[in-house]
Scaffold this motif. Structure first.
Motif, short mmCIF file in Angstrom:
data_model
loop_
_atom_site.label_atom_id
_atom_site.label_comp_id
_atom_site.label_asym_id
_atom_site.label_seq_id
_atom_site.Cartn_x
_atom_site.Cartn_y
_atom_site.Cartn_z
N HIS A 7 0.80 -1.23 0.00
CA HIS A 7 0.00 0.00 0.00
C HIS A 7 0.84 1.28 0.00
O HIS A 7 1.46 1.63 1.00
N GLU A 137 -8.63 2.70 -3.73
CA GLU A 137 -8.95 2.81 -2.30
C GLU A 137 -10.21 3.65 -2.15
O GLU A 137 -10.15 4.88 -2.17
N TRP A 163 -13.25 3.87 1.57
CA TRP A 163 -12.19 4.44 2.39
C TRP A 163 -12.84 4.79 3.73
O TRP A 163 -14.02 4.52 3.95
N HIS A 201 -10.17 -0.45 5.86
CA HIS A 201 -11.06 0.74 5.97
C HIS A 201 -12.54 0.43 5.95
O HIS A 201 -13.35 1.29 6.31
N HIS A 222 -3.65 -2.76 4.08
CA HIS A 222 -2.99 -1.98 5.12
C HIS A 222 -3.89 -1.85 6.34
O HIS A 222 -4.79 -1.01 6.38
N ARG A 233 -10.57 1.04 12.74
CA ARG A 233 -9.64 1.07 11.61
C ARG A 233 -8.90 -0.26 11.46
O ARG A 233 -8.37 -0.58 10.41
N ASP A 299 1.85 2.13 3.65
CA ASP A 299 1.10 3.39 3.62
C ASP A 299 2.01 4.60 3.82
O ASP A 299 1.54 5.68 4.17
ZN LIG Z 1 -5.80 3.92 3.67
#
Ligand SMILES: [Zn+2]
Length: 355
Positions: A7, A137, A163, A201, A222, A233, A299
Motif C-alpha cells: 500500500h 482505495e 475508504w 477501511h 494496510h 480502523r 502506507d
Molecule cells: Zn488507507
C-alpha cells in the motif's frame, strides 16, 4: 529476498503534493523544507531510488480519492463531491501511473502474471524494475458497478469498496454502515472480472458481508491487529482469522499510531521501534498458526511521514530491517521471506490473469 509493499498512495503524492516519485527521498525533502506539505503530510519516505536500494520489487499503488466532506486543510481540489468528480480524479491518477512507467525504464505496471514474473526476474540482473499493481482505495470513482470491468481493462486489479469516510457502496471505519444495494451489485461485478477485494477501511458490518458474499480473493492491504491498537480502523482476531481462512493476507502498517496505543503525532519516535512492527506481525502469525497470512502495507506518505514511523525506518528503503527483527525473534528464513513479500506474491500469482 524480494519485498512487496501492499500500500502506497503514489499517484496522490504526485498529483496532490507535487512529489516526483522518480526523485530520491532526500532530494524531495530538501525541496520541501519548511513547506506546508511537510507540515501536513510529514517527511517524504518514498522514491524510486529508495525502492531500488531497499529491494522493494513490487508495490501496490493506489488510486486514492476521498469525499470532500471528510477532509479539511490544503489540497481540497483533490477531493470529490460527486461520483463524476471522483471518476475524473481517479482517471488522472491512473494516467499518472502510466506516465511514471513511460518516464522510467525502472517502473513497470503489473497487470498479469507474466509481467509480475518479468519484474521479479529483473532483480537477478543489473537493472531491477519496480512493479506497480494498481488498487482503488474507495470505489466511488466506479460510477456504476458494471464500470468495474472497464477499470479492470485499464489495469486495476484490487478494489477497496470504501475508504474511512465510506462510499456509495459501503460504510467505512469512520462512517460505519452496511453494504448498500449498489455495493452488493459492485461485488457481483468485481467477482465477474476477478478483482481482489481489499477490506482495509471498510466498516465491520460491511466486512462480514463481503466475506460472506464475495468468492474472489480477499486481502487487507494496510491494517493492523485490534489486539494491539483497538478501534474500527483495525482488524479483530475474528476478522484476521476470516482473512486467513480465505488464503488472504493482511499488510501491517509501520505507523507509530497503529503500533503503540496512545502514540500521537509529535510524540517521540524513540517510543516505537522495529520490535513493535515485529510484534504486530507476530500477533497475526500466532493467531492463525502460521506465517502465511501477513505481509507489509506501509502506507508511507499516505498521511504520515518519517516522523511518525518507528525508529530505524527513515525511508521505504528501510523496510528490509523488519526481516532482521523477525530473525532476532526466531523466525525461520522461509517465514521471513513469506512475510516480507512471499505471501503477497502468492495472492498476486493466484489473482492476476496469466497474460
Ligand atoms: Zn488507507
Amino acid at each position: 529476498m524480494q519485498i512487496v509493499d501492499a500500500h502506497e498512495d503514489i499517484a496522490w503524492n504526485v498529483l496532490a503534493l507535487g512529489r516526483d516519485v522518480l526523485r530520491g527521498v532526500w532530494e524531495t525533502r530538501r525541496l520541501e523544507e519548511g513547506s506546508d506539505t511537510t507540515r501536513h503530510h510529514g517527511q517524504c519516505m518514498v522514491g524510486l531510488p529508495e525502492w531500488l536500494a531497499g529491494g522493494v520489487a513490487v508495490v501496490v499503488g493506489t488510486i486514492f480519492v476521498a469525499p470532500a466532506h471528510s477532509v479539511s486543510g490544503p489540497h481540497l481540489h483533490t477531493y470529490y463531491a460527486t461520483a463524476e468528480e471522483a471518476h475524473r480524479l481517479a482517471n488522472a491518477q491512473m494516467q499518472t501511473y502510466r506516465r511514471l512507467a513511460e518516464r522510467s525504464e525502472r517502473i513497470e505496471l503489473v497487470e498479469d502474471q507474466a509481467s509480475l514474473e518479468d519484474v521479479l526476474r529483473s532483480w537477478e540482473g543489473e537493472a531491477p524494475r519496480v512493479g506497480i499493481v494498481l488498487a482503488m482505495e474507495g470505489a466511488d470513482p466506479v460510477r456504476q458497478p458494471a464500470e468495474v470491468e472497464e477499470w479492470y481493462r485499464q489495469g486495476l486489479r484490487v478494489v477497496g469498496l470504501a475508504w474511512a469516510a465510506g462510499s456509495r457502496y459501503a460504510g467505512g471505519d469512520r462512517r460505519p454502515g452496511p453494504l448498500t444495494a449498489e455495493g452488493r451489485e459492485l461485488l457481483r461485478a468485481m467477482a465477474a472480472v476477478g478483482v481482489v477485494a481489499d477490506l482495509s477501511h471498510i466498516s465491520e458490518e460491511a466486512f462480514w458481508e463481503v466475506v460472506e458474499r464475495y468468492d474472489g480473493p480477499l486481502v487487507a492491504t494496510h491494517a493492523n491487529p485490534r489486539a494491539i491498537v483497538d478501534g474500527p480502523r483495525h482488524l479483530s482476531d475474528a476478522m484476521l482469522h476470516a482473512l486467513a481462512e480465505r488464503e488472504g493476507v493482511v499488510g501491517i502498517v509501520p505507523y507509530n499510531r497503529f503500533l503503540r496505543p496512545g502514540w500521537v503525532r509529535g510524540d517521540s519516535r524513540e517510543e516505537v521501534t522495529l520490535g513493535h512492527v515485529a510484534a504486530a506481525v507476530d500477533h497475526v502469525c500466532q493467531l492463525v498458526g502460521d506465517a502465511a497470512h501477513v505481509g507489509l502495507g506501509s502506507d508511507f506518505d499516505g498521511g504520515f511521514g518519517a516522523e511518525s514511523s518507528p525508529t530505524g525506518i527513515e525511508t521505504v528503503a528501510d523496510l528490509g530491517k523488519i526481516a532482521q527483527v523477525l530473525a532476532e525473534r526466531g523466525y525461520a528464513a522461509e517465514d521471513i521471506v513469506a512475510v516480507m513479500g512471499g505471501n503477497w506474491l502468492r495472492v498476486l500469482r493466484t489473482a492476476l490473469p496469466p497474460d
